[in-house]
Write an enzyme that holds these catalytic residues in place. Structure first.
Site, PDB file in Angstrom:
ATOM      1  N   HIS A  21       0.832  -1.051   0.052  1.00  0.00           N
ATOM      2  CA  HIS A  21       0.061   0.060   0.033  1.00  0.00           C
ATOM      3  C   HIS A  21       0.844   1.134   0.070  1.00  0.00           C
ATOM      4  CE1 HIS A  21      -3.396   2.541   0.508  1.00  0.00           C
ATOM      5  NE2 HIS A  21      -3.918   1.966   1.253  1.00  0.00           N
TER       6      HIS A  21
ATOM      7  N   ALA B 295      -0.107   4.114  -1.257  1.00  0.00           N
ATOM      8  CA  ALA B 295      -1.083   5.077  -1.516  1.00  0.00           C
ATOM      9  C   ALA B 295      -1.647   5.957  -0.553  1.00  0.00           C
ATOM     10  CB  ALA B 295      -2.038   4.561  -2.344  1.00  0.00           C
TER      11      ALA B 295
ATOM     12  N   TYR C 130      -0.128   6.527   3.208  1.00  0.00           N
ATOM     13  CA  TYR C 130       0.388   5.280   4.155  1.00  0.00           C
ATOM     14  C   TYR C 130       1.920   5.450   3.804  1.00  0.00           C
ATOM     15  CZ  TYR C 130      -4.000   2.490   4.692  1.00  0.00           C
ATOM     16  OH  TYR C 130      -5.026   2.081   5.193  1.00  0.00           O
TER      17      TYR C 130
ATOM     18  N   GLY D   8     -14.456  -1.150  -4.912  1.00  0.00           N
ATOM     19  CA  GLY D   8     -14.256  -1.118  -3.343  1.00  0.00           C
ATOM     20  C   GLY D   8     -15.741  -1.164  -2.912  1.00  0.00           C
TER      21      GLY D   8
HETATM   22  C1  FMN Z   1     -15.359   0.386   3.611  1.00  0.00           C
HETATM   23  C2  FMN Z   1     -13.895   0.679   2.873  1.00  0.00           C
HETATM   24  C3  FMN Z   1     -12.761   0.802   3.677  1.00  0.00           C
HETATM   25  C4  FMN Z   1     -11.736   1.119   3.020  1.00  0.00           C
HETATM   26  N1  FMN Z   1     -10.645   1.517   3.694  1.00  0.00           N
HETATM   27  C5  FMN Z   1      -9.269   2.120   3.361  1.00  0.00           C
HETATM   28  C6  FMN Z   1      -8.337   1.982   3.956  1.00  0.00           C
HETATM   29  O1  FMN Z   1      -8.228   1.926   5.190  1.00  0.00           O
HETATM   30  N2  FMN Z   1      -7.164   2.626   3.495  1.00  0.00           N
HETATM   31  C7  FMN Z   1      -7.145   2.856   2.120  1.00  0.00           C
HETATM   32  O2  FMN Z   1      -6.166   3.397   1.862  1.00  0.00           O
HETATM   33  N3  FMN Z   1      -8.373   2.697   1.496  1.00  0.00           N
HETATM   34  C8  FMN Z   1      -9.268   2.427   1.848  1.00  0.00           C
HETATM   35  N4  FMN Z   1     -10.413   2.019   1.007  1.00  0.00           N
HETATM   36  C9  FMN Z   1     -10.229   2.478  -0.486  1.00  0.00           C
HETATM   37  C10 FMN Z   1     -10.167   1.113  -1.489  1.00  0.00           C
HETATM   38  O3  FMN Z   1      -9.186   0.603  -0.829  1.00  0.00           O
HETATM   39  C11 FMN Z   1     -10.316   1.348  -2.664  1.00  0.00           C
HETATM   40  O4  FMN Z   1      -9.196   2.056  -3.243  1.00  0.00           O
HETATM   41  C12 FMN Z   1     -11.567   2.330  -2.952  1.00  0.00           C
HETATM   42  O5  FMN Z   1     -12.813   1.695  -2.432  1.00  0.00           O
HETATM   43  C13 FMN Z   1     -11.945   1.938  -4.717  1.00  0.00           C
HETATM   44  O6  FMN Z   1     -12.905   2.897  -5.104  1.00  0.00           O
HETATM   45  P1  FMN Z   1     -14.342   2.701  -5.024  1.00  0.00           P
HETATM   46  O7  FMN Z   1     -14.783   2.286  -3.522  1.00  0.00           O
HETATM   47  O8  FMN Z   1     -14.906   3.732  -5.343  1.00  0.00           O
HETATM   48  O9  FMN Z   1     -14.616   1.652  -5.907  1.00  0.00           O
HETATM   49  C14 FMN Z   1     -11.629   1.845   1.624  1.00  0.00           C
HETATM   50  C15 FMN Z   1     -12.758   1.493   1.026  1.00  0.00           C
HETATM   51  C16 FMN Z   1     -14.071   1.005   1.606  1.00  0.00           C
HETATM   52  C17 FMN Z   1     -15.166   0.955   0.624  1.00  0.00           C
END
Ligand code: FMN
Length: 227
Positions: free
Chosen positions: A40, A42, A45, A184
């Protein structure tokens, strides 16, 4: 709420230990049955903190020039590849997403360097997380499409992510730069998302208030399509 601590620079032995920890974590994940690991790098982090101009104020070989700022990410990637094999390693980057106060003086120069260096390494995929539309584009950042700008530089399998729908994901794949789309929140709200896409079925809408915390409600209880 407790005040945040002011972050301090990691000492060089600590950096070496953290890189070893990443390798150990990858070995543990594979031993536990995971197919692979994604670094990670991005969303603010640690690897992106090293890479960015806003967070990295170091004056040693991990700070200053773009090459120095990219050193940590590249060393972790090499350690992961050595630990579990490149076939089980990917990386997630978010060049223009300003989450967590991450900013670059020249994101194009930084990520061109990083991607070119990653292109020399033997691993599996790069996930390019686009800026979330909920965050502003920083004024000096390039305005074009991130997959066009950065994805085209990637020689590994490219995974595109952020805010894709069935239609926009399909259109992205048709453009031929990305090979895969990361979903996501749509996947969280639709445990049978591939089937729904296949059938062009209606989707459950993600419930924003329960997305990022609380109990099991909103994580395990979205309905499946009838069998
Ligand atoms: C419930 C949830 C929790 C997430 N938690 C993190 C996180 O802790 N760290 C992070 O970098 N991205 C997090 N994300 C982003 C996802 O890794 C991903 O990049 C993103 O959901 C993709 O976009 P979308 O939800 O529009 O499809 C999270 C997404 C969701 C839906």
């Amino acid at each position: 709420m407790k005040e945040y601590e002011t972050p301090r620079e990691l000492a060089l032995p600590e950096i070496r230990q953290i890189i070893a920890n990443y390798a150990q974590a990858a070995q543990n994940a594979v031993a536990a049955g995971f197919d692979g690991v994604e670094l990670h790098a991005a969303n603010g982090y640690l690897p992106q903190q090293f890479l960015s101009d806003s967070a990295n104020h170091r004056a040693d070989e991990y700070g200053g020039s773009i090459a120095n700022k990219a050193r940590f990410t590249l060393e972790v990637m090499r350690a992961l590849i050595a630990a579990v094999g490149g076939g089980k390693v990917g990386i997630k980057i978010s060049p223009l997403h300003p989450y967590a106060g991450i900013a670059f003086d020249d994101p194009l120069a930084t990520y061109t360097y990083l991607i070119n260096e990653l292109n020399q390494l033997d691993f599996t995929f790069v996930e390019l997380m686009k800026r979330s539309p909920m965050f502003p584009l920083l004024p000096h950042y390039p305005q074009g499409d991130e997959i066009e700008i950065f994805g085209k530089l990637v020689s590994h399998t490219l995974v595109a992510g952020t805010a894709y729908t069935r239609e926009s994901g399909e259109a992205e794949l048709q453009k031929g730069i990305a090979s895969l789309i990361a979903y996501g929140s749509l996947f969280l709200a639709n445990p049978d998302l591939p089937r729904r896409f296949e059938q062009n079925a209606a989707l459950n809408a993600p419930d924003r208030p329960t997305l990022f915390g609380g109990g099991e409600h909103g994580y395990i209880d979205y309905p499946f399509l009838p069998a």
